[in-house]
Design a protein around this motif. Structure first.
Motif, short mmCIF file in Angstrom:
data_model
loop_
_atom_site.label_atom_id
_atom_site.label_comp_id
_atom_site.label_asym_id
_atom_site.label_seq_id
_atom_site.Cartn_x
_atom_site.Cartn_y
_atom_site.Cartn_z
N LEU A 189 145.11 54.84 89.05
CA LEU A 189 143.82 55.86 89.86
C LEU A 189 142.73 55.38 89.36
O LEU A 189 141.76 55.03 89.83
CB LEU A 189 144.01 57.25 89.53
N GLU A 249 142.80 51.89 91.81
CA GLU A 249 142.36 52.66 93.05
C GLU A 249 141.20 53.41 93.39
O GLU A 249 140.60 53.30 94.45
CB GLU A 249 143.67 53.76 93.43
N ASN A 250 140.56 54.05 92.34
CA ASN A 250 139.29 54.79 92.27
C ASN A 250 138.69 54.93 91.02
O ASN A 250 138.57 56.04 90.40
CB ASN A 250 139.45 56.30 92.89
N GLN A 280 135.64 55.10 90.66
CA GLN A 280 134.43 56.35 90.68
C GLN A 280 135.04 57.70 90.55
O GLN A 280 134.09 58.56 90.75
CB GLN A 280 133.67 56.11 92.16
N PHE A 281 136.25 57.89 90.45
CA PHE A 281 136.86 59.23 90.33
C PHE A 281 136.25 60.13 89.22
O PHE A 281 136.08 61.31 89.36
CB PHE A 281 138.31 59.27 90.16
N ARG A 329 134.63 57.99 82.23
CA ARG A 329 135.88 57.54 82.58
C ARG A 329 136.47 56.50 81.60
O ARG A 329 137.58 56.49 81.44
CB ARG A 329 135.59 56.54 84.00
N SER A 342 133.54 67.63 94.52
CA SER A 342 133.06 67.16 93.22
C SER A 342 133.31 68.46 92.09
O SER A 342 132.39 69.31 92.47
CB SER A 342 131.87 66.61 93.20
N LYS A 380 137.27 64.55 95.51
CA LYS A 380 136.47 63.29 95.45
C LYS A 380 136.20 62.92 94.23
O LYS A 380 136.40 61.70 93.97
CB LYS A 380 135.12 63.76 96.36
N GLN A 381 135.70 63.88 93.11
CA GLN A 381 135.30 63.20 91.85
C GLN A 381 135.27 64.29 90.96
O GLN A 381 135.10 65.47 91.17
CB GLN A 381 133.89 62.60 92.04
#
Length: 582
Positions: A207, A211-212, A214-215, A222, A307, A335-336
């Motif tokens: 993830l 995949e993301n 920016q999660f 991160r 978020s 989303k985040q």
């Protein structure tokens, strides 16, 4: 007719929802500056997205279950923990009201609809085979409400030195702490229900890396989580406690002898706040518990726009536990996750033992809501720790008076006529090059054109920073243009001039006041309104679509009238630091 938003802002705003959440705060003590910081970041961001014509939600609240609350309520002589939290949560509501946090819902984990959402989440994870019963042994922190592996536990010797567990024979009567939060841990075993966290190591890594990416924001946070996933194997997580030890919590659905572990309980608040688990799954329209109820048309759409903004101390729970719970239940992810630093006090971590915990209610009571909001949002950076200094807060308030207030007061002097200046130049404001010929010398022309350029770029530049929650850089833009405007007025000496030259100086300067006040509404909602009131800007002309030069040609009718009050006045500095929580 409604004007279009500035180009980049307009493109962003179309058909978008924006939901931001604070952490839910543990009310076992009075709220401190860190609580206010999280709430202010969320509030400013929510208000900015509202200026972008987006539909917005802000949810916040208190986490009211667990052993700490149970123990503290007994210690303080309350008959039940519920009576205890009914008293405590009011301090957090009071802080939100004083700080003008415009939340949509203030959730309490003791709310009935929340208990249902938590049990629904449990059932989905149980039915899918991700929860099982087993024996648990390990190092438990009451303060953190979680277990820690041996690798993250050290013994503290009498001289303050530390020894890892591999260096000694375990003395269970000694003092042990975990190396993450530095809180005390104790060793014990019990029968619990476990969540299969170990099953999500690869999925989480994929993830965040593929995949993301920016999660988790910012990227540095991160990278920290990715490194942890690479370095340590996830262990299955104990998500219940026996009622013999913890009575204050939500029952495990299939076993009333166990209470659901507080993080499995607390994290679910984010879904409860937008209607509950069933509403998100079925996308059934619901009504939020809010002052003047708000109808939600598509809860799952709101969830996709969510978020979570959190402090770095609880990043593991939100970036590892929470996504795993959701994936286990077959639910979409938010989303985040946005992770911010902490606030220090005088360069030191806030601590009751040190005696430097700042009381935000106290400082707002003295300095006013908006100067405190401005100071905190200007002196913080999402990737770094802030450092509260009361003398700097006072200096910030003084600067709002001497820079912004002074610019406004100059324009409102009785030698000038704002209404006439606006009527004369607003319509032709786009022809700045032509208007500059009203000035005789080249330096004044250059200064005027520079101000026009800064005003034109301000909405989109400010937007760029606000979308990154970089409030410090956003506010630097405002100070830059306010400083330029003050210098422009000082150098052009409009009080010595007359006619169109005088009016163009006043028009340009008062447009700086109007536009910066509109744009600063998410930062200082009350003071910005007072500034706009002072120059008679209509309530329906305070949207971002009006935050460009000349887009309001009908204000200032009474602005130069004598005797009108000023939006912000000087106050003397306080003696001592009585803002410290006792």
């Amino acid at each position: 007719m409604k004007q279009a938003l500035p180009r980049a802002c307009n493109a962003l705003a179309k058909n978008q929802l924006y939901h931001i959440t604070t952490p839910i705060f543990y009310p076992n003590a009075k709220p401190h500056l860190g609580h206010l910081y999280s709430s202010l970041l969320c509030d400013a961001s929510k208000r900015w997205h509202g200026l972008l014509d987006q539909k917005t939600l802000l949810t916040t609240g208190t986490d009211e279950h667990g052993l700490k609350i149970q123990t503290a309520s007994e210690k303080n002589g309350y008959k039940t923990p519920m009576q205890f939290v009914d008293t405590l949560y009011r301090d957090f509501v009071k802080l939100d009201e004083m700080a003008q946090i415009d939340y949509t819902r203030f959730i309490r984990t003791t709310d009935d609809d929340h208990a249902k959402s938590v049990q629904d989440l449990w059932k989905r994870c149980w039915d899918r085979g991700y929860i099982y019963k087993g024996e648990h042994q390990g190092w438990y922190s009451i303060s953190d409400e979680c277990f820690y592996p041996d690798s993250k536990v050290v013994q503290i010797k009498e001289d303050g030195s530390e020894l890892s567990l591999s260096d000694l024979d375990i003395d269970r009567d000694a003092k042990f702490i975990n190396t993450e939060t530095r809180n005390e841990v104790v060793y014990h075993s019990e029968t619990n229900y476990f969540f299969k966290l170990s099953a999500f190591q690869d999925r989480l890594t994929s993830l965040l890396e593929v995949e993301n990416p920016q999660f988790i924001y910012p990227p540095s946070r991160r990278d920290q989580i990715i490194n942890e996933l690479r370095e340590f194997k996830l262990r299955d997580l104990s998500i219940s406690r026996p009622c013999s030890r913890i009575k204050w919590g939500i029952d495990v659905p299939q076993d009333p002898t166990q209470k659901i572990y507080v993080w499995f309980d607390a994290l679910c608040n984010y879904i409860t706040s937008i209607g509950g688990l069933e509403a998100v799954i079925s996308n059934t329209p619901v009504r939020l518990k809010h002052k003047g109820y708000t109808t939600l048309q598509n809860p799952r759409d709101w969830w996709g726009s969510t978020s979570h903004l959190i402090g770095k101390d609880i990043s593991k729970f939100h970036t590892i536990y929470w996504p795993s719970f959701l994936m286990a239940a077959g639910l979409p992810l938010p989303k985040q996750i946005i992770i911010h630093g902490h606030w220090l006090s005088g360069g030191t971590k806030m601590s009751k033992s040190v005696g430097n915990v700042v009381d935000p209610i106290d400082i707002i009571s003295h300095y006013g809501c908006d100067p405190v909001r401005w100071y905190i949002l200007e002196n913080s950076h999402i990737e770094a720790d802030g450092d509260f200094r009361e003398e700097r807060l006072h200096a910030t308030r003084e600067q709002l008076v001497s820079k912004w207030g002074n610019l406004l007061n100059r324009c409102c002097g009785n030698k000038f006529n704002i209404s006439r200046a606006v009527e004369t130049f607003a319509v032709n404001s786009k022809n700045s090059e032509e208007l500059s010929h009203n000035f005789q010398d080249q330096q004044t022309k250059t200064s005027y054109l520079n101000l026009v350029t800064l005003l034109g770029a301000l909405p989109e530049s400010f937007n760029k920073h606000m979308l990154k929650l970089d409030t410090r850089s956003a506010l630097k833009l405002l100070w830059e243009i306010i400083g330029e405007a003050n210098a422009f007025v000082q150098n052009t000496t409009p009080w010595l001039k007359s006619g169109k030259e005088q009016d163009l100086v006043i028009f340009t300067a008062v447009e700086v006041v109007r536009i910066t006040a509109i744009i600063s509404q998410p930062i200082i909602p009350a003071l910005s309104g007072d500034l706009l009131d002072r120059i008679d800007v209509s309530r329906n002309k305070r949207s971002l679509s009006h935050a460009l030069l000349g887009l309001d040609a009908a204000y200032g009718a009474e602005a130069n009238k004598k005797g009108r009050s000023v939006p912000i006045k000087r106050i003397p500095p306080r003696i001592g630091m009585s803002s410290i929580i006792p």
